[in-house]
Scaffold this motif. Sequence first.
Motif, PDB file in Angstrom:
ATOM      1  N   ALA A   1       0.653  -1.146   0.023  1.00 51.23           N
ATOM      2  CA  ALA A   1      -0.030   0.116   0.056  1.00 51.23           C
ATOM      3  C   ALA A   1       0.837   1.324  -0.157  1.00 51.23           C
ATOM      4  O   ALA A   1       0.670   2.355  -0.623  1.00 51.23           O
ATOM      5  CB  ALA A   1      -0.821  -0.063   1.302  1.00 51.23           C
ATOM      6  N   TYR A   2       1.871   1.150   0.858  1.00 54.58           N
ATOM      7  CA  TYR A   2       2.833   2.482   0.999  1.00 54.58           C
ATOM      8  C   TYR A   2       3.501   2.721  -0.562  1.00 54.58           C
ATOM      9  O   TYR A   2       3.700   3.629  -0.857  1.00 54.58           O
ATOM     10  CB  TYR A   2       3.751   2.273   2.044  1.00 54.58           C
TER      11      TYR A   2
ATOM     12  N   SER B   1       3.410   6.097  -2.614  1.00 49.30           N
ATOM     13  CA  SER B   1       4.629   6.744  -2.890  1.00 49.30           C
ATOM     14  C   SER B   1       4.825   6.992  -4.161  1.00 49.30           C
ATOM     15  O   SER B   1       5.085   8.100  -4.845  1.00 49.30           O
ATOM     16  CB  SER B   1       5.814   6.076  -2.343  1.00 49.30           C
ATOM     17  N   SER B   2       4.434   5.878  -5.020  1.00 51.21           N
ATOM     18  CA  SER B   2       4.661   5.970  -6.300  1.00 51.21           C
ATOM     19  C   SER B   2       3.765   6.908  -7.234  1.00 51.21           C
ATOM     20  O   SER B   2       3.986   7.755  -8.069  1.00 51.21           O
ATOM     21  CB  SER B   2       4.365   4.748  -7.083  1.00 51.21           C
ATOM     22  N   ALA B   3       2.419   7.134  -6.616  1.00 51.61           N
ATOM     23  CA  ALA B   3       1.629   7.946  -7.067  1.00 51.61           C
ATOM     24  C   ALA B   3       1.903   9.517  -7.003  1.00 51.61           C
ATOM     25  O   ALA B   3       1.709  10.419  -7.559  1.00 51.61           O
ATOM     26  CB  ALA B   3       0.129   7.601  -6.638  1.00 51.61           C
TER      27      ALA B   3
ATOM     28  N   CYS C   1      10.872  12.248  -0.490  1.00 52.39           N
ATOM     29  CA  CYS C   1      11.314  13.836   0.141  1.00 52.39           C
ATOM     30  C   CYS C   1      11.641  14.651  -0.944  1.00 52.39           C
ATOM     31  O   CYS C   1      12.311  14.121  -2.105  1.00 52.39           O
ATOM     32  CB  CYS C   1      12.439  13.736   1.106  1.00 52.39           C
ATOM     33  N   TYR C   2      11.689  15.876  -1.179  1.00 51.33           N
ATOM     34  CA  TYR C   2      11.740  17.027  -2.132  1.00 51.33           C
ATOM     35  C   TYR C   2      12.738  18.004  -1.359  1.00 51.33           C
ATOM     36  O   TYR C   2      12.416  18.476  -0.369  1.00 51.33           O
ATOM     37  CB  TYR C   2      10.727  17.358  -2.516  1.00 51.33           C
TER      38      TYR C   2
ATOM     39  N   PHE D   1       4.121   9.754   5.332  1.00 49.21           N
ATOM     40  CA  PHE D   1       3.544   8.210   5.440  1.00 49.21           C
ATOM     41  C   PHE D   1       4.839   7.512   5.408  1.00 49.21           C
ATOM     42  O   PHE D   1       5.833   7.836   4.807  1.00 49.21           O
ATOM     43  CB  PHE D   1       2.688   7.802   4.461  1.00 49.21           C
ATOM     44  N   ALA D   2       4.730   6.270   5.989  1.00 47.31           N
ATOM     45  CA  ALA D   2       5.761   5.292   5.934  1.00 47.31           C
ATOM     46  C   ALA D   2       5.472   3.747   5.974  1.00 47.31           C
ATOM     47  O   ALA D   2       4.149   3.834   6.187  1.00 47.31           O
ATOM     48  CB  ALA D   2       6.635   5.607   7.309  1.00 47.31           C
ATOM     49  N   GLY D   3       6.197   2.933   5.421  1.00 48.82           N
ATOM     50  CA  GLY D   3       5.828   1.649   5.235  1.00 48.82           C
ATOM     51  C   GLY D   3       6.237   0.846   6.206  1.00 48.82           C
ATOM     52  O   GLY D   3       7.417   1.017   6.731  1.00 48.82           O
TER      53      GLY D   3
END
Length: 480
Positions: free
Chosen positions: A370-371, A375-377, A397-398, A441-443
């Motif tokens: 799910a993460y 993250s990809s989206a 991160c950015y 969010f984190a996995g």
Amino acid sequence: MAINHSSFLFLLLSIFLHFFLFGCSEKIEAYKFGELTANLQHQSHVVSLKSLMPSGVCSTQTQGSKTSSGLLQVAHKNGPCSSLKKGNTKVPNFRQILIDDQTRVKSIHSKISNHKDPLADSAVKIPATSGQSLGTGNYVVNIGIGSPKQQNTVVFDTGSDLTWIQCQPCVVQCYSQQDPIFNPSSSTTYSNISCNSVACSQLQSATGNTQSCRNTCIYLIQYGDGSYSQGYFGTDTLTLSSSDVFPKFQFGCGENNQGLFGSADGLLGLGRDQVSVVSQTSRKYGKLFSYCLPASTSSTGFLAFGSQVGTSSTQYTSLMTDSNNPSFYFLTITGISVGGKNLGIPQSVFTTSGTIIDSGTVITRLAPAAYSALSSAFRRAMTKYRTAPAYSILDTCYNLNGYSTVTIPTIAIHFTGGTDLNVDQSGILVQASSTQYCLAFAGNNASTDVEILGNMQQQTFEVVYNVASGKVGFGAGACK
């Protein structure tokens, strides 16, 4: 010159059709523009980076329309509205908060079985203030204990059951706190609970430890980060407001305490065990409470018992339980959307792990699959911004150096019953350093690790726990 009658009628009809079609065209274009604007708003947030930074000015607010004498204003522990003195404890930096948050998550994972069984089936408001407890950025409330009442500032935690405070004499050790340490001998209504009582025998389910007896009931509660409290299990008067007083409230009077509790005096347990505040006050409040966690350290939030505070419509989802861990509040996630588009994550991803909602965990933890999809989206929607290295447990991160505002995609978490939690923008992007911002969010490490809806993603919502009716609700815009 004479005008042919039929030609005149044709001319009038042409003029009429011209204005009718032109007018409809304008309306159609306006409708399409409005629809496009609404869709864009549903798909993205324009976020001022300044709004994600701490402010030095306190901004108080009134929560909801159901105000009463029990409504108290509070603030983030480390913010400008805080009544706690900053000198008593070192304010952790964000990296340390994330490290401690992961410690809490590991502790929760170790307690919860990987196989879940679904559960078939006048208000007082007290302050909610973000603080540091059990190593994480949790929240504290002000309560009164004893006769006469002695004020105590305690962490509130939906992941714990036993309420305890530090007590004199500190026979072994007590950590430094802001308020005077509670003196049971100064209260005319305090008494110890005997070791052969039913109350003492029930204490193990709330602490996980076998109780010892020295004529009186002794409790010991330990937390995943190594923090602990030990002392006498007793009763005294609990005061939540001038009109809400509970005699013979059962709590821990700790004379041996150590850990990362900041300058708070102890802990208020909001779990589902018989010893929790929710259960002990059920005759008056009907096992109904709610809270709103503010988006900013310079704003206030609330904790309320007995009724909902906010006026906005609340979406409810079913409250579940794990028969092996009945104190935790379980929910069922059915999907996640980014930028208004459902990611199509298989339902089995969420049911394999199960999900709890927790006031003490900071960052939401998702199943690995799910993460990864989230993250990809998120990355696809953020391609115009320069990426940055991972920051502790945050890996999306950015580097936003030079930007004052950014456009980020919306994120919605879907639950059973058609309930959608449209995460506030303050719970999507978090500032890690002066120029680095990360997806909040984190996995999890394993697909069987329970998912946790953390407090950042709950910000600005009134989260309503109707335990008696077996449901949890989300009401948007209850605090800022």
